[in-house]
Design a protein around this motif. Structure first.
Motif: not given
Length: 92
Positions: A23-42
Motif C-alpha cells: 500500500m503506497w500512501l502519499a502524505t504531506s510528509n513524504g511517501l509511506n510504502i506498507i508491505d501488507l504481508s509483514n507490516q513493514q513500513v518504508h
C-alpha cells in the motif's frame, strides 16, 4: 487491529495506491510504502530523493512505475529497484 507504525504523521491529505502486497500512501510528509504481508513500513522523503516532502497524488503507469506529484515537481519511482527520478517544469 493492525498498527502500521511508524507512519508519516503530518497527514493533511492522503492519497493511496495498492500494488500487489504493498500500500503506497502519499502524505504531506513524504511517501509511506506498507508491505501488507509483514507490516513493514518504508518511508521516502527528501533525504531519500523525493523533490519535496508534500506528495499530492500517485499514479501507476503502463510500465508499472509510480509517478508522484509534489510541491517541487514530479517523481518517478521504479518499484522493483526503488530508484527515483525527479522532473521539474524545465523538463517539459
Amino acid at each position: 487491529m493492525v498498527s502500521f507504525l511508524p507512519l508519516s504523521f503530518k497527514l493533511k491529505r492522503l492519497a493511496f495506491l495498492k500494488i500487489d502486497q504493498q500500500m503506497w500512501l502519499a502524505t504531506s510528509n513524504g511517501l509511506n510504502i506498507i508491505d501488507l504481508s509483514n507490516q513493514q513500513v518504508h518511508q521516502l522523503n527528501v533525504a531519500q530523493g523525493l523533490p519535496n516532502q508534500v506528495v499530492y497524488a500517485l499514479l501507476k503507469d503502463n510500465e508499472d512505475r509510480v509517478w508522484l506529484s509534489t510541491n517541487n515537481g514530479l517523481a518517478k519511482i521504479d518499484p522493483a529497484t526503488m530508484s527515483i527520478k525527479n522532473y521539474k517544469a524545465r523538463h517539459g
